[in-house]
Design an enzyme around this catalytic site. Structure first.
Site, short mmCIF file in Angstrom:
data_model
loop_
_atom_site.label_atom_id
_atom_site.label_comp_id
_atom_site.label_asym_id
_atom_site.label_seq_id
_atom_site.Cartn_x
_atom_site.Cartn_y
_atom_site.Cartn_z
CG ASP A 130 5.66 3.20 -1.15
OD1 ASP A 130 4.91 4.09 -1.59
OD2 ASP A 130 5.33 2.01 -1.04
NE ARG A 183 -2.08 -0.94 -2.80
CZ ARG A 183 -2.52 0.01 -2.01
NH1 ARG A 183 -3.51 -0.23 -1.15
NH2 ARG A 183 -2.01 1.21 -2.04
CD GLN A 226 -2.18 1.63 -7.06
OE1 GLN A 226 -2.39 2.39 -7.99
NE2 GLN A 226 -1.01 1.03 -6.91
CB ALA A 248 4.89 1.17 2.55
NE ARG A 262 5.26 -3.66 -5.07
CZ ARG A 262 4.28 -2.74 -5.04
NH1 ARG A 262 3.30 -2.85 -4.18
NH2 ARG A 262 4.29 -1.73 -5.88
CG ASN A 310 3.48 8.04 -1.89
OD1 ASN A 310 3.33 6.94 -1.34
ND2 ASN A 310 2.45 8.77 -2.24
CE LYS A 311 1.87 3.36 -6.55
NZ LYS A 311 2.67 2.25 -7.14
O1 MRU Z 1 2.24 0.16 -5.44
P1 MRU Z 1 1.46 0.29 -4.17
O2 MRU Z 1 -0.01 0.27 -4.36
O3 MRU Z 1 1.94 -0.66 -3.10
O4 MRU Z 1 1.85 1.76 -3.67
C1 MRU Z 1 1.32 2.26 -2.48
C2 MRU Z 1 1.70 3.65 -2.21
O5 MRU Z 1 2.42 4.28 -2.95
C3 MRU Z 1 1.23 4.22 -0.91
O6 MRU Z 1 1.03 5.60 -1.03
C4 MRU Z 1 2.30 3.98 0.16
O7 MRU Z 1 2.66 2.63 0.18
C5 MRU Z 1 1.83 4.38 1.48
S1 MRU Z 1 0.64 3.27 2.10
C6 MRU Z 1 0.17 3.68 3.64
#
Ligand code: MRU
Length: 350
Positions: free
Chosen positions: A240, A50, A199, A52, A93, A249-250
């Site tokens: 993302d 997981r 995470q 991006a 995704r 982003n998350k």
């Molecule tokens: O759902 P995830 O764990 O894939 O989400 C990840 C994030 O939101 C990260 O902040 C984003 O992908 C940047 S990773 C360098």
């Protein structure tokens, strides 16, 4: 175990893709081996891999597996197989643009390869392997640019995991922190736990403590409190997708950005150019809605009443006006707005 300054989350090894199984961290460090693109599809959906940039490279390696295993004798047949696998990988995704970016780069390499079917196969595999190396190189540059914003003694708040585990290596939001530490600056980190999938608590805390970078985990609701108490000097998060008018982003990033602005704490986004999507604005982007069980349960234990509804958007949008700078592999984008986001992303493709 190896440190996260050098460890690789996803790698190509003799016709297979090796990935750290992130669903088992921090309790267990194990790898899974994918031998088909279908296995890569499952690994991305299940969040074995997981983040991006990591899912982008994993998807490109999924196409490399198609090329490696293909039995077709003609280039057209191979292109058909690659296109069909690309649709399946791309549907895993929807929000992280690196996934589509990596697939289209790899398909482009296949289409543009002028040789026979064997040459196309080689070109697909080499494109995916190079993409992995380029991801690490881009993150090292993000580290250099971002470290210039960090002062000795800073405590930095981060959200989710935008570290080595979310990329092929070194990370995006954690890259400036790693580089600042290498430069001898004393840095500590507050990691938001990041409900619902945790995470921050599981992965960011694991990476940083493994590398002996001081880290404390806070629950998401504590961010405003620690800012008001003066315990945070900067916020750095990953992305993302960076669109013309904001950053996806998350989930929870938007609330952090609002709280940081209120407390006059610089809010930085770290993202490589492969995360930029300058052709789109936020209204066209699909925010992934995940299974409600992620909210109703923690570690398989139900925490909500049985008949209650929940919502579970995996990402949110932070308007560019709340972002002080985007730390990219091409330099710092201070006071990002629609014009300079588009300009920077276009300059990269020119
Ligand atoms: O759902 P995830 O764990 O894939 O989400 C990840 C994030 O939101 C990260 O902040 C984003 O992908 C940047 S990773 C360098």
């Amino acid at each position: 175990m190896e440190d996260f300054f050098t460890l690789r989350t996803v790698k190509w090894k003799k016709g297979a893709v090796l990935m750290i199984d992130q669903t088992r961290l921090p309790e267990r460090i194990s790898y899974i081996k994918c031998r088909t693109s279908g296995e890569v599809v499952k690994a991305i959906k299940d969040m074995v891999v997981r983040g991006a940039p990591a899912i982008g490279v994993a998807a490109a390696m999924g196409l490399a597996l198609v090329a490696y295993r293909s039995k077709v004798k003609r280039k057209e047949g191979l292109l058909k197989e690659l296109e069909s696998a690309s649709v399946k990988l791309g549907n895993t995704r929807p929000t992280a643009v690196n996934l589509m970016w990596a697939l289209s780069k790899t398909l482009e390499a296949a289409r543009e390869s002028s040789g026979d079917v064997e040459a196309v196969k080689e070109s697909v595999i080499q494109t995916a392997v190079r993409m992995a190396d380029e991801d690490v190189a881009a993150n090292l540059r993000i580290g250099e640019y971002g470290a210039s914003l960090i002062s000795d003694g800073d405590t930095i708040l981060t959200h989710c995991n935008a570290g080595a585990l979310a990329t092929v290596g070194y990370g995006t939001a954690l890259a400036p922190i790693r580089t600042a530490v290498k430069q001898g600056k004393r840095i500590s980190v507050l990691a938001d736990e990041t409900r619902p999938r945790l995470q921050g608590a599981k992965l960011t805390a694991f990476e940083l403590s493994n590398d002996k970078i001081p880290v404390k985990v806070i629950t998401d609701g504590m961010a405003g409190y620690v800012m008001a108490k003066g315990l945070v000097q900067k916020v750095i998060v990953g992305a993302d997708r960076v669109v013309r008018d904001g950053v996806f982003n998350k989930i929870g990033t938007y609330s952090l950005a609002i709280a940081a602005r209120y407390h006059r704490i610089p809010f930085y986004v770290a993202a490589p150019i492969s995360t930029f999507d300058p052709l789109n604005s936020s209204s066209t982007v699909k925010i992934e809605e995940r299974n409600s069980r992620e909210v109703t349960h923690i570690s398989n234990i139900r925490i909500c009443p049985r008949n209650v509804d929940v919502i579970n958007p995996a990402f949110d949008l932070t308007p560019l006006s709340l972002v002080d700078a985007i730390i990219t592999d091409k330099g710092l984008l201070n006071y990002p707005d629609q014009d300079n986001v588009v300009r920077l992303a276009r300059a990269d493709t020119a």
